[in-house]
Design a protein around this motif. Structure first.
Motif, PDB file in Angstrom:
ATOM      1  N   LEU A   5       0.825  -1.200   0.000  1.00  0.00           N
ATOM      2  CA  LEU A   5       0.000   0.000   0.000  1.00  0.00           C
ATOM      3  C   LEU A   5       0.866   1.260   0.000  1.00  0.00           C
ATOM      4  N   LEU A   6       1.884   1.273   0.833  1.00  0.00           N
ATOM      5  CA  LEU A   6       2.790   2.432   0.866  1.00  0.00           C
ATOM      6  C   LEU A   6       3.516   2.613  -0.464  1.00  0.00           C
ATOM      7  N   GLN A  52      -6.726  -3.362   2.391  1.00  0.00           N
ATOM      8  CA  GLN A  52      -5.637  -3.268   3.359  1.00  0.00           C
ATOM      9  C   GLN A  52      -5.717  -1.940   4.104  1.00  0.00           C
ATOM     10  N   GLN A  53      -5.177  -1.941   5.319  1.00  0.00           N
ATOM     11  CA  GLN A  53      -5.114  -0.710   6.101  1.00  0.00           C
ATOM     12  C   GLN A  53      -3.684  -0.479   6.557  1.00  0.00           C
ATOM     13  N   ASP A  57       1.920   4.231  12.392  1.00  0.00           N
ATOM     14  CA  ASP A  57       3.183   4.810  11.931  1.00  0.00           C
ATOM     15  C   ASP A  57       3.222   4.920  10.405  1.00  0.00           C
ATOM     16  N   GLU A  58       2.584   3.977   9.731  1.00  0.00           N
ATOM     17  CA  GLU A  58       2.507   4.034   8.271  1.00  0.00           C
ATOM     18  C   GLU A  58       1.595   5.182   7.828  1.00  0.00           C
ATOM     19  N   SER A  59       0.554   5.430   8.596  1.00  0.00           N
ATOM     20  CA  SER A  59      -0.340   6.549   8.278  1.00  0.00           C
ATOM     21  C   SER A  59       0.393   7.885   8.383  1.00  0.00           C
ATOM     22  N   SER A  63       0.899  10.494   5.345  1.00  0.00           N
ATOM     23  CA  SER A  63       0.586  11.925   5.449  1.00  0.00           C
ATOM     24  C   SER A  63       1.736  12.784   4.950  1.00  0.00           C
ATOM     25  N   ARG A  64       2.954  12.418   5.292  1.00  0.00           N
ATOM     26  CA  ARG A  64       4.126  13.179   4.803  1.00  0.00           C
ATOM     27  C   ARG A  64       4.246  13.071   3.282  1.00  0.00           C
ATOM     28  N   ILE A  65       4.012  11.878   2.745  1.00  0.00           N
ATOM     29  CA  ILE A  65       4.055  11.685   1.299  1.00  0.00           C
ATOM     30  C   ILE A  65       2.984  12.535   0.626  1.00  0.00           C
TER      31      ILE A  65
END
Length: 99
Positions: A5-6, A52-53, A57-59, A63-65
């Motif tokens: 997902l990232l 997927q969620q 920390d991935e969220s 947000s930065r991306i």
């Protein structure tokens, strides 16, 4: 960690950075081509995001991306404004000659 997902967010960020570089060089054909790639990536991202969620920390990383993508988008729009105004003037001129 949900790397798949990232990876979509990272790919969209890279495409937006490439679009900005093309816009800075005045290569609007490349900007349009990359915009099409972004549309496809976003469509794929929406599909994967339904299944997927992200962890907290991935969220934060997402947000930065997203913030970087928005900054790129704003600069692309700023660079495109004169080009779009020229296009508008050209199109208005053509419509006068047709009528």
């Amino acid at each position: 960690m949900n790397t798949q997902l990232l990876s979509y967010y990272e790919a969209i960020e890279q495409a937006s950075a490439d679009m900005l570089a093309a816009a800075r060089n005045g290569n609007w054909d490349e900007v349009v081509k990359l915009e099409g790639a972004c549309v496809l990536l976003i469509s794929q991202l929406k599909h994967v995001a339904q299944q997927q969620q992200l962890a907290p920390d991935e969220s934060k990383l997402k947000s930065r991306i997203m913030q970087r993508i928005l900054v790129n988008d704003a600069e692309i729009r700023h660079l495109a404004e004169p080009w779009l105004e020229d296009l508008d003037v050209m199109l208005k001129g053509k419509s006068r000659t047709i009528h």
